[in-house]
Design a protein around this motif. Structure first.
Motif, PDB file in Angstrom:
ATOM      1  N   LEU A 272      11.004  -4.729   0.542  1.00  0.00           N
ATOM      2  CA  LEU A 272      10.681  -3.374   0.222  1.00  0.00           C
ATOM      3  C   LEU A 272       9.303  -2.658   0.378  1.00  0.00           C
ATOM      4  N   SER A 273       8.276  -3.370  -0.890  1.00  0.00           N
ATOM      5  CA  SER A 273       7.173  -2.565  -0.292  1.00  0.00           C
ATOM      6  C   SER A 273       5.970  -4.592  -1.100  1.00  0.00           C
ATOM      7  N   GLU A 274       4.858  -4.690  -0.132  1.00  0.00           N
ATOM      8  CA  GLU A 274       3.885  -5.615  -0.080  1.00  0.00           C
ATOM      9  C   GLU A 274       3.189  -4.771  -0.719  1.00  0.00           C
ATOM     10  N   VAL A 275       2.143  -5.185  -2.141  1.00  0.00           N
ATOM     11  CA  VAL A 275       0.405  -4.705  -2.215  1.00  0.00           C
ATOM     12  C   VAL A 275      -0.318  -6.360  -2.555  1.00  0.00           C
ATOM     13  N   ASN A 276      -1.557  -6.733  -1.786  1.00  0.00           N
ATOM     14  CA  ASN A 276      -1.953  -7.452  -2.005  1.00  0.00           C
ATOM     15  C   ASN A 276      -3.091  -7.258  -2.871  1.00  0.00           C
TER      16      ASN A 276
END
Length: 331
Positions: A272-276
């Motif tokens: 749904l969403s990704e933050v690295n």
């Protein structure tokens, strides 16, 4: 690392080119060891998460303890903290001086989440040490500054102590001779009905009670609270609404992903969403991004946030500590 010796018997040092150079270094995210009246502090721009992450990395601090932000005046502190009548009385009685006040953080404050450990409170102090106060006033920034030593070692009261412990991590060491007080500031919590002594220090409990004319309770002896509200003290901490799964091996459709490093998890393209936290695998960068990344993923409405494995050395220990707390079962 550059060492700069100043003579505090005059103000001539404030006009030296080195003073301007150090202010520029702080605004640029550098680390500077600064003498205060208590101990030497490891100073960085409290409004920069990256600069604050450098403090944790340099100290080898085992968890994201809140950092005290140093300011030049009470007026400056009022921009960052909500002061009730009790807080104002203590500030007027003991500032500048070795007293830290933990108060609610204002919505206008620019102090970073990493400096406050993601809490809604902020630890503020106006030191009597002229160097720290000058740097805060000249830079226009609150300066986060825990003691300038490796975590677990004796707090430094002389520049030589700092250099022996942290020299390689610093941009500058300002040497003004031995510290006047020699122990850290007293920390007082003013966020509830009781006035709480969170850490004893340079201002006695009796002196505080005399000003307030009420008893001061103590939380110093608490053993294993959930997360620190001030150095030497723990309380509840930020956790997302979503559940969190650590050391994930894959991510499923509809889930959020908190990733780290250049390697992608299977299923990432369907998340749904990704933050690295740090595509390059830099733990300092990851630490500075952690709280905001958790908030961002939580705002997507995902029910589950999967967290990619993060190394446990250096700042990785602190990052994993915070993630473990956030992922713990909730009663």
């Amino acid at each position: 690392m550059q060492r700069w010796t100043v003579d505090l018997s005059t103000k001539a040092w404030q006009q030296e080119p080195k003073a301007k150079e150090i202010c520029q270094a702080l605004v640029g995210g550098g680390l500077v060891a600064v003498p205060t009246e208590t101990v030497y502090g490891l100073a960085a721009d409290a409004t920069s998460g990256t600069a604050c992450a450098k403090i944790f990395a340099a100290k080898g601090r085992p968890s994201f303890n809140p950092l005290i932000s140093h300011l030049p005046s009470l007026d400056a502190a009022l921009h960052h903290g909500v002061f009730d009548e009790r807080a104002l009385k203590l500030a007027e009685a003991f500032w500048p001086g070795p007293l830290t006040l933990v108060v609610p953080k204002t919505s206008a404050s620019e102090i970073s989440d990493l400096a406050t450990a993601g809490l809604s409170t902020v630890a503020l102090r106006v030191p009597s040490g002229p160097v720290m106060r000058y740097l805060a006033e000249t830079t226009g920034r609150p300066l986060a500054a825990p003691s300038a030593n490796r975590s677990g070692k004796i707090s430094p009261t002389r520049a030589d102590d700092v250099i022996a412990d942290l020299g390689d991590a610093l941009d500058f060491v300002i040497d003004a001779g031995p510290c006047e007080v020699g122990i850290e500031s007293t920390i007082v919590g003013l966020t509830g009905e009781d006035v709480q002594l969170l850490r004893p220090g340079g201002v006695s409990r009796e002196a505080i009670e005399q000003v307030l004319q009420i008893p001061v309770t103590s939380r110093v002896a608490e053993k294993q609270p959930e997360a620190p509200a001030a150095p030497g003290m723990l309380t509840s901490h930020y956790a997302p609404e979503a559940q969190m799964t650590l050391e994930a091996l894959e991510v499923l459709p509809g889930e959020a992903l908190l990733s780290f490093g250049p390697e992608s998890l299977p299923g990432k393209e369907k998340a749904l969403s990704e933050v690295n936290l740090s595509p390059s695998g830099d733990l300092v960068e990851a630490a500075s991004n952690l709280f905001q990344a958790m908030r961002s993923l939580d705002s997507t409405g995902a029910k589950l946030i999967r967290v990619q494995t993060i190394p446990r050395f250096g700042l990785g220990e602190a990052i994993n500590d915070r993630l473990r707390r956030a992922a713990a079962p909730r009663g």
